[in-house]
Design an enzyme around this catalytic site. Structure first.
Site, PDB file in Angstrom:
ATOM      1  N   ASP A  98       0.832  -1.207   0.000  1.00 23.24           N
ATOM      2  CA  ASP A  98       0.000   0.000   0.000  1.00 23.24           C
ATOM      3  C   ASP A  98       0.866   1.256   0.000  1.00 23.24           C
ATOM      4  OD1 ASP A  98      -2.625  -0.893  -0.069  1.00 23.24           O
ATOM      5  OD2 ASP A  98      -2.750  -1.154   2.085  1.00 23.24           O
ATOM      6  N   LEU A  99       1.817   1.294   0.927  1.00 22.66           N
ATOM      7  CA  LEU A  99       2.638   2.488   1.081  1.00 22.66           C
ATOM      8  C   LEU A  99       3.511   2.732  -0.141  1.00 22.66           C
ATOM      9  CD1 LEU A  99       3.634   1.963   4.815  1.00 22.66           C
ATOM     10  CD2 LEU A  99       1.936   3.555   3.909  1.00 22.66           C
TER      11      LEU A  99
END
Length: 391
Positions: free
Chosen positions: A165-166
């Site tokens: 995600d990051l």
């Protein structure tokens, strides 16, 4: 106009969960006018179920908020009106959803050809898995990370954060910035795409190259570096600490610092390749020395000797560390309901125009009237949209 570096940029944020807000956070923190667009009922984003949670507050700062029903043509028309003055749209719907709603890149760029349209998906906009639902854990598994993490006898292990995600959010922000820079030359926007799967694979870096170029499958090594020995987590008298050596000079400094200079001339450890082949014996020999002093003592001794070493902190210890405080990665924010809180700042420092943390996350639809009025809607038109349930 603000003197922040992105104060001339307007971002329409259609994203949810983590990857999209990670991307948008870079823009808001450096001054962009970020308009978060949510459903009138507030649904669709599991992180939005508690707007006062630490996770939500950190992800959604520095934005204005409006509500808009994009399943209705009236809502799509409002969005297209907002696109006229927008620079960026960020979305992370499943690839088919935006086309079904009529808010895909082709549709919105026909309204504003300068628009940079950024899409973040689980697996990509095309391909056999493009319509599958997907979250960070799935990308960790498919992207090879879980197979490399942990110990061989215990099976694959999830990483303790959400790296896919990051990474996807950061790559999306980078791609958007590149497209905005290119627009200065061409005058045209473009479609920026990234996904959790390829972002996770990119983060494998040298581990991925071990297969792509060398055709060797990396294995789980626990806390050991896959190639550089000794590097990893070592026992002290009172716990654990980390150390890392790169090259023979660093290794010889380590041997001397731990009081075992004879290891530097041991035939098993003379070269990096031999140390890798004999990693178990190497690590056992180092730990025979390190268990005689505390972790704090070894961190001081080894750094003084030019060998990188550090403590292994719990989060309370980490934020109390004087060097962490010096980085100012924790920043104060005034929240209208929660009072003075701390959020994660930016690891990017700019000497003249640093990031600012100006606004707490908006309440649901807090700025709807304000934003629509700026876009030219009259008070009666806004009231009508409210009566119709469009906003």
């Amino acid at each position: 106009m603000s003197d922040l570096p992105l104060s001339h940029i307007r971002v329409l944020d259609l994203s949810r969960v983590r990857a999209g807000p990670t991307c948008v956070k870079f823009f808001g923190d450096f001054g962009a006018d970020v308009i978060k667009i949510e459903r009138p009922d507030g649904g669709g984003d599991p992180m939005g179920d508690n707007r006062y949670s630490s996770d939500y507050v950190n992800a959604q700062r520095n934005k204005r908020g409006i509500t808009l029903d994009l399943k209705r043509p009236e809502g799509v028309n409002v969005l297209k009106n907002l696109v006229l003055t927008a620079d960026v749209v960020v979305e992370n719907f499943r690839p088919d959803v935006k086309h079904r709603l009529g808010i895909d890149y082709k549709s919105l760029s026909s309204v504003n050809p300068r628009l940079v349209y950024t899409s973040i998906s689980a697996f990509g906009q095309t391909g056999p898995y493009s319509r599958r639902p997907g979250f960070d854990l799935i990308a960790q598994g498919m992207g090879g990370l879980m197979w490399l993490t942990g110990y061989p006898e215990k099976g694959p292990l999830r990483v303790g954060i959400s790296p896919a995600d990051l990474a996807a959010g950061m790559f999306a922000a980078m791609g958007t910035m590149i497209a905005l820079l290119e627009r200065e030359r061409s005058g045209k926007g473009q479609w920026v795409q990234t996904n959790l799967l390829s972002s996770q694979i990119m983060m494998l870096d040298y581990q991925a190259m071990t297969w792509l170029m060398d055709k060797r499958l990396p294995q789980q090594r626990g806390n050991d570096h896959p190639q550089i020995v000794p590097t990893g987590v070592y026992h002290a008298k009172d716990g654990y600490f980390t150390l890392s050596t790169v090259g023979n000079d660093s290794f010889l400094r380590l041997c001397k610092a731990v009081g075992a200079p004879e290891l530097g001339t041991d035939p098993r450890f003379l070269t990096a390749s031999l140390r890798e082949q004999n990693r178990d014996a190497m690590n056992a020999a180092i730990e025979a020395a390190t268990t005689k002093k505390t972790a704090a003592e070894w961190v001081e001794i080894l750094n003084a000797a030019g060998v990188p070493a550090g403590p292994i902190y719990k989060l309370d210890q980490m934020f109390a560390d004087p060097q962490v405080k010096e980085t100012r990665i924790a920043q104060p924010l005034e929240h209208p309901k929660l009072g003075k809180i701390e959020i994660l700042g930016q690891p990017i420092g700019l000497s003249r125009t640093p990031a600012q943390f100006r606004k707490a996350p908006p309440e649901l639809g807090e700025h709807t009237d304000e934003v629509l009025a700026e876009a030219g809607f009259s008070g009666e038109e806004i009231s009508k949209l409210r009566r119709q349930g469009v906003v």
